[in-house]
Write an enzyme that holds these catalytic residues in place. Structure first.
Site, PDB file in Angstrom:
ATOM      1  N   ASP A  38       0.829  -1.193   0.000  1.00 17.47           N
ATOM      2  CA  ASP A  38       0.000   0.000   0.000  1.00 17.47           C
ATOM      3  C   ASP A  38       0.870   1.252   0.000  1.00 17.47           C
ATOM      4  O   ASP A  38       1.998   1.235   0.516  1.00 17.47           O
ATOM      5  CB  ASP A  38      -0.917   0.018   1.227  1.00 17.47           C
ATOM      6  CG  ASP A  38      -1.999  -1.059   1.160  1.00 17.47           C
ATOM      7  OD1 ASP A  38      -2.289  -1.528   0.043  1.00 17.47           O
ATOM      8  OD2 ASP A  38      -2.550  -1.418   2.219  1.00 17.47           O
ATOM      9  N   TYR A  66       6.644  -9.167   8.224  1.00 17.46           N
ATOM     10  CA  TYR A  66       6.189  -7.807   8.510  1.00 17.46           C
ATOM     11  C   TYR A  66       6.354  -7.491   9.993  1.00 17.46           C
ATOM     12  O   TYR A  66       6.276  -8.391  10.840  1.00 17.46           O
ATOM     13  CB  TYR A  66       4.697  -7.644   8.185  1.00 17.46           C
ATOM     14  CG  TYR A  66       4.321  -7.822   6.743  1.00 17.46           C
ATOM     15  CD1 TYR A  66       4.295  -6.743   5.867  1.00 17.46           C
ATOM     16  CD2 TYR A  66       3.940  -9.074   6.255  1.00 17.46           C
ATOM     17  CE1 TYR A  66       3.914  -6.901   4.541  1.00 17.46           C
ATOM     18  CE2 TYR A  66       3.561  -9.246   4.931  1.00 17.46           C
ATOM     19  CZ  TYR A  66       3.550  -8.149   4.076  1.00 17.46           C
ATOM     20  OH  TYR A  66       3.176  -8.311   2.767  1.00 17.46           O
ATOM     21  N   ASP A  80      -7.118   0.206   8.472  1.00 13.45           N
ATOM     22  CA  ASP A  80      -5.842   0.833   8.831  1.00 13.45           C
ATOM     23  C   ASP A  80      -6.109   2.225   9.388  1.00 13.45           C
ATOM     24  O   ASP A  80      -7.257   2.607   9.629  1.00 13.45           O
ATOM     25  CB  ASP A  80      -4.884   0.869   7.634  1.00 13.45           C
ATOM     26  CG  ASP A  80      -5.430   1.663   6.453  1.00 13.45           C
ATOM     27  OD1 ASP A  80      -6.368   2.469   6.639  1.00 13.45           O
ATOM     28  OD2 ASP A  80      -4.920   1.483   5.336  1.00 13.45           O
ATOM     29  N   ARG A 173      -3.723  -6.056   7.737  1.00 11.05           N
ATOM     30  CA  ARG A 173      -4.802  -5.221   8.282  1.00 11.05           C
ATOM     31  C   ARG A 173      -5.883  -6.088   8.917  1.00 11.05           C
ATOM     32  O   ARG A 173      -6.340  -5.832  10.033  1.00 11.05           O
ATOM     33  CB  ARG A 173      -5.429  -4.387   7.166  1.00 11.05           C
ATOM     34  CG  ARG A 173      -4.611  -3.222   6.676  1.00 11.05           C
ATOM     35  CD  ARG A 173      -5.337  -2.503   5.558  1.00 11.05           C
ATOM     36  NE  ARG A 173      -5.237  -3.189   4.280  1.00 11.05           N
ATOM     37  CZ  ARG A 173      -6.076  -2.996   3.261  1.00 11.05           C
ATOM     38  NH1 ARG A 173      -7.090  -2.160   3.375  1.00 11.05           N
ATOM     39  NH2 ARG A 173      -5.897  -3.630   2.120  1.00 11.05           N
TER      40      ARG A 173
END
Length: 295
Positions: A38, A66, A80, A173
């Site tokens: 993103d 991550y 988010d 997310r």
């Protein structure tokens, strides 16, 4: 110019923006990225250049690592920190470290996720975010993903930071939202950075600033070998005679060491020749999926 550019994607750019900029900087149109990040997320984004574009699908399928932060008490449309608030409650009692650890570990293994409405997953030929922007509702497909490892890094007030190793297609997310739900609160992902794609890690990466400060004739030195994106595939070594058959894209008799239909790389010494797999209709043959030209 063939290889993998281990780019550290900055915030504020889409993955497509990065591809377009690299095409300009490296003077070639044969450029492809290996998994969307993103615009608000920074991190490892391997970019395939030249013949390396032939391995995009294989590098995309690798594990990702991550570091994420979730914030309890608030959920948003986009899951988010950038979406409109949907629900907000007071976090009266912060879960204990043991409670958080237990919940995190409960997500290890195969899990099911419903992708966010603000995502590029297609339903009936239309992306979910297109339905969301038009205020239309649609049934979202349940997807299976795999969490290899998840570890708590820190907690602070209403936030929880963790590191996760996961399969392709995992929405962090959504993972944050689901963890929050298990802890008894609405939640959203408030921070995310990708630390690794396959064997390519943060330590391997190059920034746009470094690329731009290098002369055009030196930029190829930033590229990693194509094989760095294929470390998860098994290897078949071939002799000089077979090498030419492989480069010609010929089918071959299946060697005894090949036991299944998974793709594998065919090498001659240190050189990648092709990616092969067992023929789907002829179990005693292997056939090329990708062949790298002789250069």
């Amino acid at each position: 110019m063939d290889g993998i550019l281990p780019l550290w994607k900055p915030k504020g750019m889409t993955s497509h923006d990065c591809v377009m900029k690299i095409r300009r900087l490296f003077g070639t149109r044969k450029v492809g990225h290996t998994g969307t990040l993103d615009p608000e997320v920074e991190g490892v984004l391997p970019i395939c250049i030249g013949q390396a574009t032939k391995i995009v699908q294989f590098l995309t399928e690798t594990k990702k690592i991550y570091v994420a932060e979730l914030t309890l008490g608030t959920s948003t449309e986009t899951e988010d920190a950038y979406g409109n608030i949907v629900e907000e409650v007071t976090v009266e009692k912060i879960p204990s470290l043991q409670e958080i650890e237990n919940v995190l570990q409960s997500f290890v293994g195969e899990i099911k996720q419903v992708p966010p409405m603000y995502s590029a997953v297609k339903v009936n030929g239309k992306k979910l975010y297109e339905y969301a922007r038009a205020n239309e509702t649609v049934d979202r497909p349940v997807r299976k993903v795999f969490i290899h490892d998840i570890n708590l890094l820190s907690t602070e007030e209403k936030s929880i930071t963790f590191r996760v190793t996961c399969s392709k297609g995992t929405y962090i997310r959504t993972l944050c939202v689901d963890i929050g739900e298990e802890l008894g609160y609405p939640a959203h992902m408030s921070f995310l950075v990708r630390e690794a794609t396959g064997e390519i890690t943060k330590e391997d990466t190059i920034t746009f600033e470094e690329i731009e400060s290098a002369s055009a004739d030196k930029r190829h030195e930033f590229l990693l070998p194509i094989t760095n994106g294929l470390t998860h595939l098994d290897t078949l070594q071939v002799d000089t005679e077979t090498k030419q058959k492989v480069l010609n894209g010929q089918k071959l008799i299946k060697p005894k060491i090949i036991t299944d239909t998974k793709p594998f790389k065919v090498m001659h010494g240190e050189r990648i020749l092709a990616i092969y797999a067992v023929h789907p209709n002829k179990e005693q043959e292997i056939k090329p999926i990708r062949v790298f030209s002789d250069s």
